[in-house]
Each structure stands twice: as C-alpha cells, then as structure tokens.
Design an enzyme around this catalytic site. Structure first.
Site, PDB file in Angstrom:
ATOM      1  N   SER A 149     -77.073 -33.581   8.679  1.00 21.24           N
ATOM      2  CA  SER A 149     -78.344 -32.696   8.816  1.00 21.24           C
ATOM      3  C   SER A 149     -78.597 -32.870   7.022  1.00 21.24           C
ATOM      4  O   SER A 149     -77.861 -33.106   6.234  1.00 21.24           O
ATOM      5  CB  SER A 149     -78.430 -31.394   9.163  1.00 21.24           C
ATOM      6  OG  SER A 149     -79.511 -30.790   8.516  1.00 21.24           O
ATOM      7  N   TYR A 162     -76.362 -22.717  10.082  1.00 19.54           N
ATOM      8  CA  TYR A 162     -76.597 -24.181  10.305  1.00 19.54           C
ATOM      9  C   TYR A 162     -76.103 -24.940   9.201  1.00 19.54           C
ATOM     10  O   TYR A 162     -75.448 -26.000   9.278  1.00 19.54           O
ATOM     11  CB  TYR A 162     -78.040 -24.213  10.492  1.00 19.54           C
ATOM     12  CG  TYR A 162     -78.357 -25.851  10.973  1.00 19.54           C
ATOM     13  CD1 TYR A 162     -78.096 -25.933  12.429  1.00 19.54           C
ATOM     14  CD2 TYR A 162     -79.128 -26.696  10.252  1.00 19.54           C
ATOM     15  CE1 TYR A 162     -78.499 -27.408  12.751  1.00 19.54           C
ATOM     16  CE2 TYR A 162     -79.510 -27.911  10.746  1.00 19.54           C
ATOM     17  CZ  TYR A 162     -79.141 -28.272  12.061  1.00 19.54           C
ATOM     18  OH  TYR A 162     -79.520 -29.535  12.545  1.00 19.54           O
TER      19      TYR A 162
HETATM   20  P1  NAP Z   1     -82.130 -30.583  20.642  1.00 24.66           P
HETATM   21  O1  NAP Z   1     -83.201 -31.063  20.953  1.00 24.66           O
HETATM   22  O2  NAP Z   1     -81.995 -28.864  20.611  1.00 24.66           O
HETATM   23  O3  NAP Z   1     -80.876 -31.153  21.551  1.00 24.66           O
HETATM   24  C1  NAP Z   1     -79.557 -30.873  21.445  1.00 24.66           C
HETATM   25  C2  NAP Z   1     -78.967 -30.842  22.801  1.00 24.66           C
HETATM   26  O4  NAP Z   1     -77.326 -30.449  22.707  1.00 24.66           O
HETATM   27  C3  NAP Z   1     -79.565 -30.019  23.966  1.00 24.66           C
HETATM   28  O5  NAP Z   1     -79.778 -30.837  25.008  1.00 24.66           O
HETATM   29  C4  NAP Z   1     -78.639 -28.813  23.963  1.00 24.66           C
HETATM   30  O6  NAP Z   1     -78.775 -28.135  25.314  1.00 24.66           O
HETATM   31  C5  NAP Z   1     -77.199 -29.524  23.669  1.00 24.66           C
HETATM   32  N1  NAP Z   1     -76.339 -28.387  23.457  1.00 24.66           N
HETATM   33  C6  NAP Z   1     -76.319 -27.390  23.005  1.00 24.66           C
HETATM   34  N2  NAP Z   1     -75.198 -26.680  22.888  1.00 24.66           N
HETATM   35  C7  NAP Z   1     -74.482 -27.331  23.709  1.00 24.66           C
HETATM   36  C8  NAP Z   1     -73.076 -27.173  24.228  1.00 24.66           C
HETATM   37  N3  NAP Z   1     -72.258 -26.013  23.883  1.00 24.66           N
HETATM   38  N4  NAP Z   1     -72.451 -28.014  24.898  1.00 24.66           N
HETATM   39  C9  NAP Z   1     -72.978 -29.045  25.124  1.00 24.66           C
HETATM   40  N5  NAP Z   1     -74.456 -29.427  25.016  1.00 24.66           N
HETATM   41  C10 NAP Z   1     -74.947 -28.526  24.112  1.00 24.66           C
HETATM   42  O7  NAP Z   1     -81.777 -30.972  19.271  1.00 24.66           O
HETATM   43  P2  NAP Z   1     -82.112 -32.514  18.577  1.00 24.66           P
HETATM   44  O8  NAP Z   1     -83.008 -31.904  17.791  1.00 24.66           O
HETATM   45  O9  NAP Z   1     -82.263 -33.391  19.631  1.00 24.66           O
HETATM   46  O10 NAP Z   1     -80.618 -32.445  17.880  1.00 24.66           O
HETATM   47  C11 NAP Z   1     -79.622 -33.404  18.056  1.00 24.66           C
HETATM   48  C12 NAP Z   1     -78.454 -33.096  16.739  1.00 24.66           C
HETATM   49  O11 NAP Z   1     -79.243 -33.550  15.578  1.00 24.66           O
HETATM   50  C13 NAP Z   1     -78.059 -31.531  16.575  1.00 24.66           C
HETATM   51  O12 NAP Z   1     -76.929 -31.614  16.285  1.00 24.66           O
HETATM   52  C14 NAP Z   1     -79.145 -31.211  15.498  1.00 24.66           C
HETATM   53  O13 NAP Z   1     -78.543 -30.133  14.650  1.00 24.66           O
HETATM   54  C15 NAP Z   1     -79.131 -32.351  14.614  1.00 24.66           C
HETATM   55  N6  NAP Z   1     -80.363 -32.569  13.891  1.00 24.66           N
HETATM   56  C16 NAP Z   1     -81.413 -32.393  14.255  1.00 24.66           C
HETATM   57  C17 NAP Z   1     -82.696 -32.912  13.258  1.00 24.66           C
HETATM   58  C18 NAP Z   1     -84.115 -32.559  13.637  1.00 24.66           C
HETATM   59  O14 NAP Z   1     -84.861 -32.535  12.899  1.00 24.66           O
HETATM   60  N7  NAP Z   1     -84.380 -32.291  15.076  1.00 24.66           N
HETATM   61  C19 NAP Z   1     -82.463 -33.121  12.054  1.00 24.66           C
HETATM   62  C20 NAP Z   1     -81.184 -33.340  11.797  1.00 24.66           C
HETATM   63  C21 NAP Z   1     -80.280 -33.087  12.443  1.00 24.66           C
HETATM   64  P3  NAP Z   1     -79.755 -26.771  25.223  1.00 24.66           P
HETATM   65  O15 NAP Z   1     -81.460 -27.846  25.454  1.00 24.66           O
HETATM   66  O16 NAP Z   1     -79.563 -26.041  26.377  1.00 24.66           O
HETATM   67  O17 NAP Z   1     -79.917 -26.336  23.811  1.00 24.66           O
HETATM   68  C1  GCO Z   2     -84.757 -26.216   9.695  1.00 17.66           C
HETATM   69  C2  GCO Z   2     -84.592 -27.363  10.587  1.00 17.66           C
HETATM   70  C3  GCO Z   2     -83.428 -28.446  10.107  1.00 17.66           C
HETATM   71  C4  GCO Z   2     -83.412 -29.454  10.982  1.00 17.66           C
HETATM   72  C5  GCO Z   2     -82.597 -30.668  10.250  1.00 17.66           C
HETATM   73  C6  GCO Z   2     -83.011 -31.222   8.878  1.00 17.66           C
HETATM   74  O1  GCO Z   2     -85.097 -25.042  10.133  1.00 17.66           O
HETATM   75  O2  GCO Z   2     -84.758 -26.309   8.479  1.00 17.66           O
HETATM   76  O3  GCO Z   2     -84.469 -27.100  11.976  1.00 17.66           O
HETATM   77  O4  GCO Z   2     -82.441 -27.894   9.454  1.00 17.66           O
HETATM   78  O5  GCO Z   2     -83.587 -29.618  12.074  1.00 17.66           O
HETATM   79  O6  GCO Z   2     -81.149 -30.645  10.531  1.00 17.66           O
HETATM   80  O7  GCO Z   2     -82.045 -32.519   8.733  1.00 17.66           O
END
Ligand code: NAP
Ligand code: GCO
Length: 269
Positions: A149, A162
């Site tokens: 992230s 986080y």
């Molecule tokens: P998301 O939309 O919340 O998807 C994450 C998935 O993981 C969901 O299906 C969630 O289920 C599942 N999950 C949560 N806890 C779990 C567990 N204990 N066991 C199995 N599955 C579980 O998140 P996303 O935005 O696609 O993010 C995916 C990854 O990228 C995460 O690690 C997030 O931190 C990272 N990330 C996201 C962003 C962003 O801007 N979106 C940026 C940087 C990094 P539920 O729907 O039940 O929660």
């Molecule tokens: C926040 C966001 C972030 C992003 C992501 C950034 O509240 O600042 O959710 O943490 O999801 O991980 O890279």
C-alpha cells in the site's frame, strides 16, 4: 530455457492462488493472470462471495476454482492448500491480496480492532506464505506477491493499524526474499496507489450538494496522474512479478500509484 524465455510474460500452465479475489483488486489481478494462461484459484471469507466470484470469472470465460477460507485461520489455510494441491495442483504463484481497513483515530481505536487489522493484513500473508513455500521449494520455483500500500511508506490520520500492517508486510516481503531466495522463490510486493474499489468507496462519496468528497479532490491533487487508479492498472505490473520476466527481481516493492510517492504536492498559488 531459451535466450528469450527469461523475458517471457506468459503464465501458461501456472497455478495461481489469489486470496480474497471475488471482486476488487484481487479479481482484476486473477483475471489478468488468466489472460496470459494461468489457472486461477481464489478464496474468500464466505460462500456468498465465492459464488459471486465464480459467476464473475465465468462471465469472462475463466474456469476459476473458488474456496471458502478465512486466511487468518492457520488450520483452515493448511486445509485449503492441501485441498488445492489435491484438486488443482501445486501452487506456482501466490498473491496475498485479502485485506481490511479500519479508519479510526488511533486514540479511539481499541487494541482488539488494531489486532484484527494486523491479523488479516500481516499475520495472514505470513500464514499463507509459509503454507505454500515447502511445495515451492520442492518444485524448484515459486512467486509470492504481497499486496502492500501507499501506507507501507506513508502515514495519515485514522489508519494506524493498516499502516503498521502494510509497513510490516513490506518487511515480511523482504524477509521471505532473504530466507527463500536461494530456492528460486521470488517474493515481491505491489504497492497500489489510491484505487477505486469498494474499500475506498467511502472516500469518494459525493457530498450532499453533489460536489466531490474532499478526500477525493485531495487524492486527485496528490496524484501526478490526476486520477484514482483502476483495478486494471495493477494487472500488467503484477503479471510481470508473477512471470519469468522478473526472475532476478526479489524483495522489491513495485509501487503502482500514478506517481504519488514521487511527488511533494502542488505548491500553493
Ligand atoms: P476489498 O475490495 O475490500 O477486497 C478484499 C477482499 O478480501 C474482500 O473480498 C474481503 O472480503 C476479503 N477478505 C477480508 N478478510 C478476509 C479474510 N480474513 N479471509 C479471506 N478473505 C478476506 O479490497 P481491495 O480494495 O480490492 O483491496 C485488496 C487488497 O489491496 C487489500 O490488501 C488492500 O489493503 C490492498 N490495497 C487496496 C488499495 C485501494 O486503494 N483499494 C490500495 C492499496 C492496497 P469482505 O468483502 O468480506 O471484506
Ligand atoms: C486510506 C485508504 C488507503 C488505500 C491504499 C493506499 O484510507 O487511506 O484506504 O489506505 O486503501 O492502501 O495505497
């Protein structure tokens, strides 16, 4: 291996497990892997999500294998890996994608909430990685990609747990590289910028008067690309880290952030 095979981006005949990949970033990454030949296995936290994922993969013409598994449950993870090995084959590529966030000011956050975030975002990648590494060693190769992230590098209000987890995940990535690199296992991270998914939806909600959420405007101003990322922006970089093209890239975090980490921010007018 021929001279140009080492720069191949093909994932033909590879088996990839992407955690939490029913929708969002994991779904995009898994679909991208399938487009270059990988067989897709994913898990999610409940049957409803797995069914939703299976349907979405099918609509793209992808025959994915979906399983229910909570990645924080060590016993369940070992059972999952065992099942995948029996029903699909041994895993060549693991993407630790499942994650949660709790946006709570640190002094208002309970230790229990803090632990929950650390459990899913840091402990679980440790558990799933150690469950697949022995087979990767036997096979003589393996790719582990941890979804990090911006918060692996930066802090901000309300995301202490986080940021602690994602900072830790960066170091777990480097440590897996250090400990298992000699077995031809590459462990790298993808550091997405601000990506438009359900996880970030609350940060983009329109105001009552129809104007942009202040955080939405803030991110656009903070990003040289002047937009939020789309999940598909992560596909190419992740395929690179999963393929033979990156066989000498190890312990690296590849930030896919439209330039956020390079930018000091707009100067005041
Ligand atoms: P998301 O939309 O919340 O998807 C994450 C998935 O993981 C969901 O299906 C969630 O289920 C599942 N999950 C949560 N806890 C779990 C567990 N204990 N066991 C199995 N599955 C579980 O998140 P996303 O935005 O696609 O993010 C995916 C990854 O990228 C995460 O690690 C997030 O931190 C990272 N990330 C996201 C962003 C962003 O801007 N979106 C940026 C940087 C990094 P539920 O729907 O039940 O929660
Ligand atoms: C926040 C966001 C972030 C992003 C992501 C950034 O509240 O600042 O959710 O943490 O999801 O991980 O890279």
């Amino acid at each position: 291996m021929g001279k140009f095979d080492i720069c191949s981006f093909s994932l033909n005949d590879k088996i990839a497990l992407v955690t939490g990949a029913s929708y969002g970033i994991g779904f995009a990454i898994a679909s991208g892997f399938a487009s270059v030949g990988a067989r897709i296995v994913f898990n999610d936290i409940n049957q409803e999500l797995v069914d939703m994922g299976l349907k979405a993969y099918k609509e793209l013409g992808i025959d994915a294998y979906g399983y229910v598994c909570d990645v924080t449950d060590e016993k369940a993870v070992y059972e999952l890996i065992d099942k995948i090995e029996k029903e699909v084959g041994t895993i060549d590529i693991l993407v630790n994608n499942a994650g949660i966030i709790k946006r709570i000011p640190m002094c208002d956050m309970t230790a229990s909430d803090f632990r929950k975030v650390i459990d899913v975002d840091l402990n679980a990648p440790f558990i799933v990685s150690k469950a697949v590494i022995p087979s990767m060693i036997k096979k003589g190769h393996g790719k582990i990609i941890n979804i990090c992230s911006m918060m692996s590098e930066l802090g901000r209000e309300t995301v202490s747990a986080y940021a602690a987890a994602k900072g830790g995940l960066k170091m777990l990535t480097r440590n897996i590289c250090s400990e298992y690199g000699e077995y031809n296992i590459q462990c790298n991270g993808i550091g997405p910028g601000y990506i438009s998914t359900p996880q970030t939806a609350p940060l983009r909600e329109k105001q009552a008067d129809g104007s942009r959420h202040p955080f939405d405007s803030f991110i656009i101003a903070k990003t040289p690309a002047a937009r939020w990322g789309e999940t598909d922006d992560l596909i190419g970089p992740t395929i690179f880290l999963a393929s033979d093209a990156s066989n000498f890239v190890n312990g690296h975090i590849l930030y896919v952030d439209g330039g956020i980490l390079a930018y000091i921010g707009k100067q005041p007018k």
